[in-house]
Enzyme design. Structure first.
Site, PDB file in Angstrom:
ATOM      1  N   LYS A 204      52.182  35.511   7.016  1.00  0.00           N
ATOM      2  CA  LYS A 204      52.962  36.672   6.570  1.00  0.00           C
ATOM      3  C   LYS A 204      52.062  37.684   5.858  1.00  0.00           C
ATOM      4  O   LYS A 204      51.137  37.320   5.127  1.00  0.00           O
ATOM      5  CB  LYS A 204      54.107  36.229   5.644  1.00  0.00           C
ATOM      6  N   ARG A 238      57.996  26.039   7.538  1.00  0.00           N
ATOM      7  CA  ARG A 238      57.952  26.560   8.919  1.00  0.00           C
ATOM      8  C   ARG A 238      56.574  27.191   9.119  1.00  0.00           C
ATOM      9  O   ARG A 238      56.240  28.172   8.451  1.00  0.00           O
ATOM     10  CB  ARG A 238      59.062  27.592   9.116  1.00  0.00           C
TER      11      ARG A 238
END
Length: 257
Positions: A204, A238
Site C-alpha cells: 500500500k 491479506r
C-alpha cells in the site's frame, strides 16, 4: 490470506495471473508458501482501474474456483467482489468467504446474498460510492469514524442473520497517510473486540510513498507493521508476500508462547 489477482490492471501484479493455468499455478505457490486462504480478485480497485460488471467478473473467474477446490481441497477461498450476483456464482463454485470492499454500499443486495449463502462476510470500511472510493477524507477521529460505521453495518448484517463477520479497516481506501498510521497504532480499538480483524496493508502506498520506495521494495517495513497489528489482536493478514508474512506469524506465535 494470499492475494490472487485475475486482473490485467492491478497496481503491482496486473496481468500476471489472468489466465486459468497461471492462476492455478500461483494458487499452488501461495499455499506452498504458507497461505491458508486464497483471495481471488476478478476486478482491480486501484485508482483509475477499469470498472467491470458482475457478468465480466464471472467470465473472468471462469472455472478457477472449482479447479482450485478440486486440486487443493484444504484451501479456503475468499472472493473479492462487491456484487451479489458474483457472490452467488462463487458460492455455487465452492467459495468459503465473501470479501466485499464496499460494505454492501455498491450493491444493495449484497447483505441479502451473504445471509442466503451463510458464508463468512468481510466487512470493509470505505467511502459510500464506487466513484468516491479513493477520495481522501480527513476524519476528525478515524478510529471513532470506523467504529460508528462498523457498529451500524454489523447491526444490519446481524439483523439479516449474517453471524460470521470479519472487519477490515480499509487501508488504502480514501484515507490520509497520517490516519492510516494512526489506524496501525490503534488497531486494538477497532470493532470493540467483538469480531476478528483482517488487515490488508500489503504494497500500500501509505507505506512506500513517504519512504520514496516502490510497492515491491517495502517487504521489511511491511513485516514490522504486520507484527505490530498481530500484537494488537489482528487475526488475518491479506498479503502478496506470503513466505515473509508466514515467518512473521511464526515468530509472533513463538514469542507469544
Amino acid at each position: 490470506m494470499g492475494i490472487l489477482n485475475l486482473t490485467p490492471d492491478s497496481f503491482s501484479d496486473g496481468g500476471k495471473f489472468n489466465n486459468e493455468k497461471s492462476a492455478l499455478h500461483h494458487a499452488e505457490k501461495l499455499l506452498k508458501d504458507g497461505a491458508e486462504i486464497i483471495d481471488i480478485g476478478p476486478q482491480s480497485t486501484r485508482p483509475n482501474a477499469d470498472f467491470l460488471s458482475s457478468d465480466d467478473e464471472i467470465l473472468r473467474i471462469g472455472t478457477l474456483i472449482s479447479q482450485i477446490k478440486k486440486e487443493f481441497p484444504e484451501a479456503l477461498i475468499s472472493l473479492d467482489t462487491f456484487y451479489s450476483e458474483t457472490v452467488k456464482f462463487g458460492f455455487n463454485e465452492g467459495i468459503d468467504i465473501i470479501n466485499d470492499i464496499s460494505g454492501g454500499q455498491y450493491d444493495n443486495k449484497m447483505f441479502d446474498a451473504a445471509a442466503e449463502t451463510k458464508l463468512p462476510y468481510i466487512l470493509m470500511h470505505v467511502n459510500p460510492s464506487y466513484e468516491t472510493m479513493h477520495d481522501k477524507i480527513k476524519f476528525e477521529d478515524i478510529i471513532l469514524a470506523e467504529n460508528r460505521y462498523f457498529s451500524e453495518k454489523t447491526s444490519e448484517l446481524l439483523e439479516k442473520g449474517v453471524k460470521d463477520i470479519i472487519l477490515d479497516p480499509g487501508f488504502g481506501f480514501g484515507k490520509t497517510v497520517e490516519d492510516q498510521m494512526k489506524m496501525i497504532d490503534e488497531v486494538r480499538y477497532l470493532g470493540f473486540e467483538k469480531f476478528p480483524l483482517l488487515i490488508g496493508i500489503s504494497r500500500k502506498s501509505f507505506i512506500y510513498k513517504p519512504l520514496g520506495k516502490s510497492a515491491l521494495d517495502i517487504i521489511e517495513e511491511t513485516q514490522k507493521l504486520h507484527l505490530k497489528v498481530l500484537q494488537q489482536g489482528a487475526k488475518i493478514l491479506r498479503v502478496h508476500d506470503v513466505v515473509e508474512t508466514a515467518q512473521t506469524i511464526r515468530d509472533f506465535l513463538q514469542h507469544k508462547r
